[in-house]
Design an enzyme around this catalytic site. Structure first.
Site, PDB file in Angstrom:
ATOM      1  N   GLY A  15     -23.201 -47.170 -60.835  1.00 56.78           N
ATOM      2  CA  GLY A  15     -22.681 -48.519 -60.568  1.00 56.78           C
ATOM      3  C   GLY A  15     -23.074 -49.496 -61.661  1.00 56.78           C
ATOM      4  N   VAL A  17     -25.388 -52.026 -61.749  1.00 56.00           N
ATOM      5  CA  VAL A  17     -26.820 -52.216 -62.035  1.00 56.00           C
ATOM      6  C   VAL A  17     -27.403 -50.944 -62.641  1.00 56.00           C
ATOM      7  CG1 VAL A  17     -29.087 -52.799 -61.080  1.00 56.00           C
ATOM      8  CG2 VAL A  17     -27.041 -53.927 -60.183  1.00 56.00           C
ATOM      9  N   TYR A 134     -22.348 -55.145 -43.222  1.00 54.63           N
ATOM     10  CA  TYR A 134     -23.125 -54.893 -44.442  1.00 54.63           C
ATOM     11  C   TYR A 134     -24.468 -55.619 -44.370  1.00 54.63           C
ATOM     12  CZ  TYR A 134     -24.353 -55.291 -49.416  1.00 54.63           C
ATOM     13  OH  TYR A 134     -25.003 -55.263 -50.622  1.00 54.63           O
ATOM     14  N   LYS A 138     -28.265 -54.000 -44.430  1.00 54.29           N
ATOM     15  CA  LYS A 138     -29.192 -54.328 -45.512  1.00 54.29           C
ATOM     16  C   LYS A 138     -30.481 -54.941 -44.945  1.00 54.29           C
ATOM     17  CE  LYS A 138     -27.502 -53.324 -49.618  1.00 54.29           C
ATOM     18  NZ  LYS A 138     -28.266 -52.606 -50.642  1.00 54.29           N
ATOM     19  N   ASN A 163     -25.116 -63.251 -56.358  1.00 55.29           N
ATOM     20  CA  ASN A 163     -23.926 -62.484 -56.744  1.00 55.29           C
ATOM     21  C   ASN A 163     -24.088 -61.940 -58.165  1.00 55.29           C
ATOM     22  OD1 ASN A 163     -23.229 -64.255 -54.531  1.00 55.29           O
ATOM     23  ND2 ASN A 163     -21.103 -63.597 -54.841  1.00 55.29           N
ATOM     24  N   HIS A 177     -15.757 -58.025 -55.827  1.00 56.98           N
ATOM     25  CA  HIS A 177     -16.355 -59.352 -55.734  1.00 56.98           C
ATOM     26  C   HIS A 177     -15.530 -60.344 -56.539  1.00 56.98           C
ATOM     27  CE1 HIS A 177     -20.127 -57.019 -54.722  1.00 56.98           C
ATOM     28  NE2 HIS A 177     -19.913 -57.810 -53.686  1.00 56.98           N
ATOM     29  N   TRP A 199      -8.251 -66.942 -54.514  1.00 62.05           N
ATOM     30  CA  TRP A 199      -8.350 -66.967 -53.051  1.00 62.05           C
ATOM     31  C   TRP A 199      -9.019 -68.263 -52.595  1.00 62.05           C
ATOM     32  CZ3 TRP A 199     -10.565 -61.483 -51.432  1.00 62.05           C
ATOM     33  CH2 TRP A 199      -9.635 -60.499 -51.780  1.00 62.05           C
ATOM     34  N   ARG A 206     -21.218 -70.738 -55.318  1.00 64.69           N
ATOM     35  CA  ARG A 206     -21.932 -69.460 -55.416  1.00 64.69           C
ATOM     36  C   ARG A 206     -22.939 -69.538 -56.554  1.00 64.69           C
ATOM     37  NH1 ARG A 206     -19.922 -69.013 -51.243  1.00 64.69           N
ATOM     38  NH2 ARG A 206     -18.773 -67.273 -50.276  1.00 64.69           N
ATOM     39  N   ASP A 266     -12.273 -68.534 -47.513  1.00 64.45           N
ATOM     40  CA  ASP A 266     -13.309 -69.136 -48.365  1.00 64.45           C
ATOM     41  C   ASP A 266     -14.647 -68.441 -48.142  1.00 64.45           C
ATOM     42  OD1 ASP A 266     -12.435 -72.702 -48.546  1.00 64.45           O
ATOM     43  OD2 ASP A 266     -12.099 -71.037 -49.932  1.00 64.45           O
TER      44      ASP A 266
HETATM   45  O1  GFB Z   1     -17.951 -62.198 -54.321  1.00 67.11           O
HETATM   46  P1  GFB Z   1     -17.211 -62.601 -53.090  1.00 67.11           P
HETATM   47  O2  GFB Z   1     -15.969 -61.824 -52.755  1.00 67.11           O
HETATM   48  O3  GFB Z   1     -18.089 -62.514 -51.777  1.00 67.11           O
HETATM   49  O4  GFB Z   1     -16.853 -64.165 -53.248  1.00 67.11           O
HETATM   50  P2  GFB Z   1     -19.228 -63.507 -51.241  1.00 67.11           P
HETATM   51  C1  GFB Z   1     -16.012 -64.726 -52.312  1.00 67.11           C
HETATM   52  C2  GFB Z   1     -15.710 -66.178 -52.684  1.00 67.11           C
HETATM   53  O5  GFB Z   1     -14.890 -66.190 -53.874  1.00 67.11           O
HETATM   54  C3  GFB Z   1     -14.892 -66.792 -51.556  1.00 67.11           C
HETATM   55  C4  GFB Z   1     -13.592 -66.735 -53.534  1.00 67.11           C
HETATM   56  O6  GFB Z   1     -15.149 -68.177 -51.524  1.00 67.11           O
HETATM   57  C5  GFB Z   1     -13.470 -66.513 -52.026  1.00 67.11           C
HETATM   58  O7  GFB Z   1     -12.543 -67.443 -51.473  1.00 67.11           O
HETATM   59  N1  GFB Z   1     -12.539 -66.014 -54.281  1.00 67.11           N
HETATM   60  C6  GFB Z   1     -11.571 -66.617 -55.006  1.00 67.11           C
HETATM   61  C7  GFB Z   1     -12.395 -64.689 -54.365  1.00 67.11           C
HETATM   62  N2  GFB Z   1     -10.749 -65.691 -55.536  1.00 67.11           N
HETATM   63  C8  GFB Z   1     -11.250 -64.473 -55.168  1.00 67.11           C
HETATM   64  C9  GFB Z   1     -10.838 -63.146 -55.429  1.00 67.11           C
HETATM   65  O8  GFB Z   1      -9.839 -62.885 -56.125  1.00 67.11           O
HETATM   66  N3  GFB Z   1     -11.610 -62.137 -54.909  1.00 67.11           N
HETATM   67  C10 GFB Z   1     -12.716 -62.403 -54.149  1.00 67.11           C
HETATM   68  N4  GFB Z   1     -13.448 -61.351 -53.681  1.00 67.11           N
HETATM   69  N5  GFB Z   1     -13.137 -63.666 -53.848  1.00 67.11           N
HETATM   70  C11 GFB Z   1     -20.668 -61.402 -51.276  1.00 67.11           C
HETATM   71  C12 GFB Z   1     -20.737 -60.173 -50.386  1.00 67.11           C
HETATM   72  O9  GFB Z   1     -20.168 -62.464 -50.497  1.00 67.11           O
HETATM   73  O10 GFB Z   1     -21.954 -61.801 -51.709  1.00 67.11           O
HETATM   74  C13 GFB Z   1     -21.371 -59.050 -51.159  1.00 67.11           C
HETATM   75  O11 GFB Z   1     -19.406 -59.840 -49.979  1.00 67.11           O
HETATM   76  C14 GFB Z   1     -22.637 -59.472 -51.842  1.00 67.11           C
HETATM   77  O12 GFB Z   1     -21.633 -57.969 -50.280  1.00 67.11           O
HETATM   78  C15 GFB Z   1     -22.509 -60.802 -52.564  1.00 67.11           C
HETATM   79  O13 GFB Z   1     -23.633 -59.581 -50.868  1.00 67.11           O
HETATM   80  C16 GFB Z   1     -23.865 -61.319 -53.040  1.00 67.11           C
HETATM   81  O14 GFB Z   1     -19.980 -64.138 -52.350  1.00 67.11           O
HETATM   82  O15 GFB Z   1     -18.606 -64.393 -50.205  1.00 67.11           O
END
Ligand code: GFB
Length: 310
Positions: A15, A17, A134, A138, A163, A177, A199, A206, A266
């Protein structure tokens, strides 16, 4: 029989990391990817750990996804990750591993929580629904590490990055992600002359940490951190998804049309985390600035596409 070979075993080594740790090239290290060992199978896990006889383990293997994958696969993500973690820590204990570092992430904290997120608040409420299965799997990793320390004196520690992003991330547009998904989507929008769809509203915040920083912190923690409670790895810098989109578009030289898809979630609005424990133990650690990390990731993606995990 004491174990003199001082082997470091890295699970989940194929992966993002794992690839970053390979770039640091620590000595006496064995790298295991999913193709080498299915950690969900305890008998195989025990057998392979018995053959390698590691004295130290960095446990990266996990079934992960972004907000899309996590919301859809809540049950599977819980089941798979609990099995992987319980098996790995038990196999490590049985072969006498002296030090084991596992990883959680800041998405597993309670959805309603004092900010900034602090290690002591980990179990003070349910996680955000978008990460339900998840996150609980964890959290059990932290419980198991602590329980093994109490009963058997195992020095099993847990890191909590925010992240993570960087080269060799998972660039799947639906399940990845946010950072890799945005990079991949901009690439396709440029190539096809289409809109670039983001999205949600773009308002959520973040914190991001570049993968090479996590690899360095993993090796540091293995040699220097030995507390029962977990340690958060964060720069403490929040960025809105909208501002992130601007940085990624700039790094990709994208000048096309950006649209925000309000039918997509979101998720959690923000999850700012407290990096004071890391600052106390490792005051001179410097995180990679997000602009530099994004440029390195974009350069890697463009140099390797389509041979990227997607
Ligand atoms: O990285 P992510 O998918 O998960 O980020 P989390 C989600 C945020 O990014 C939401 C916005 O606010 C989405 O609306 N976003 C915008 C998008 N465009 C996109 C897109 O094209 N794809 C995605 N995926 N998001 C993660 C966990 O939560 O946090 C993981 O799912 C991990 O397991 C990580 O723990 C640290 O940040 O919400």
């Amino acid at each position: 029989m004491t174990n003199q070979n001082n082997i470091l075993l890295v699970t989940g080594a194929d992966g993002m990391v794992g690839s970053a740790i390979r770039r640091l090239d620590p000595p006496n290290t064995v790298y295991l990817g999913h193709k080498d060992l299915d950690l969900a199978d305890f008998e195989k896990c025990k057998k392979v750990f018995g053959e390698i006889k590691p004295t130290r383990v960095i446990h990266l293997a996990a079934v992960v996804g972004g907000i899309g994958g996590n919301t859809i696969h809540s049950g599977e993500f819980f089941r798979q990750n609990v099995m992987i973690n319980v098996n790995t820590l038990e196999a490590a204990r049985l072969v006498g591993v002296k030090k084991l570092l596992s990883f959680m992430s800041t998405c597993i904290f309670p959805a309603q929580c004092d900010y900034p997120l602090n290690e002591k608040d980990l179990h003070k409420g349910p996680p955000h629904p978008s990460n339900f299965g998840y996150a609980y799997a964890k959290r059990m990793l932290e419980v198991q590490s602590s329980a093994y320390r109490k009963e058997w004196g195992c020095d099993f520690i847990v890191g909590i990055p925010t992240n993570i992003y960087g080269p060799n991330d998972y660039f799947n547009i639906e399940d990845g992600h946010v950072m890799p998904s945005l990079i991949h989507k901009i690439y396709l929008a440029k190539k096809n002359g289409t809109d670039f769809s983001v999205w949600g509203s773009g308002q959520p915040l973040r914190e991001f940490v570049y993968v090479d920083d996590i690899a360095k912190l993993a090796l540091w923690a293995l040699n220097n951190y030995t507390e029962d409670s977990p340690i958060i790895f964060t720069s403490g810098n929040e960025i809105s998804i909208k501002d992130l989109v601007g940085l990624v578009a700039k790094a990709m030289n994208f000048t096309g049309n950006i649209v925000y898809d309000s039918t997509k979630p979101d998720g959690q609005f923000r999850k700012p985390s407290d990096g004071s424990k890391l600052k106390k133990y490792y005051p001179d650690f410097v995180f990679t600035p997000i602009e530099d990390g994004i440029q390195k990731t974009v350069d890697w993606f463009l140099a390797n596409y389509p041979n990227v995990r997607k």
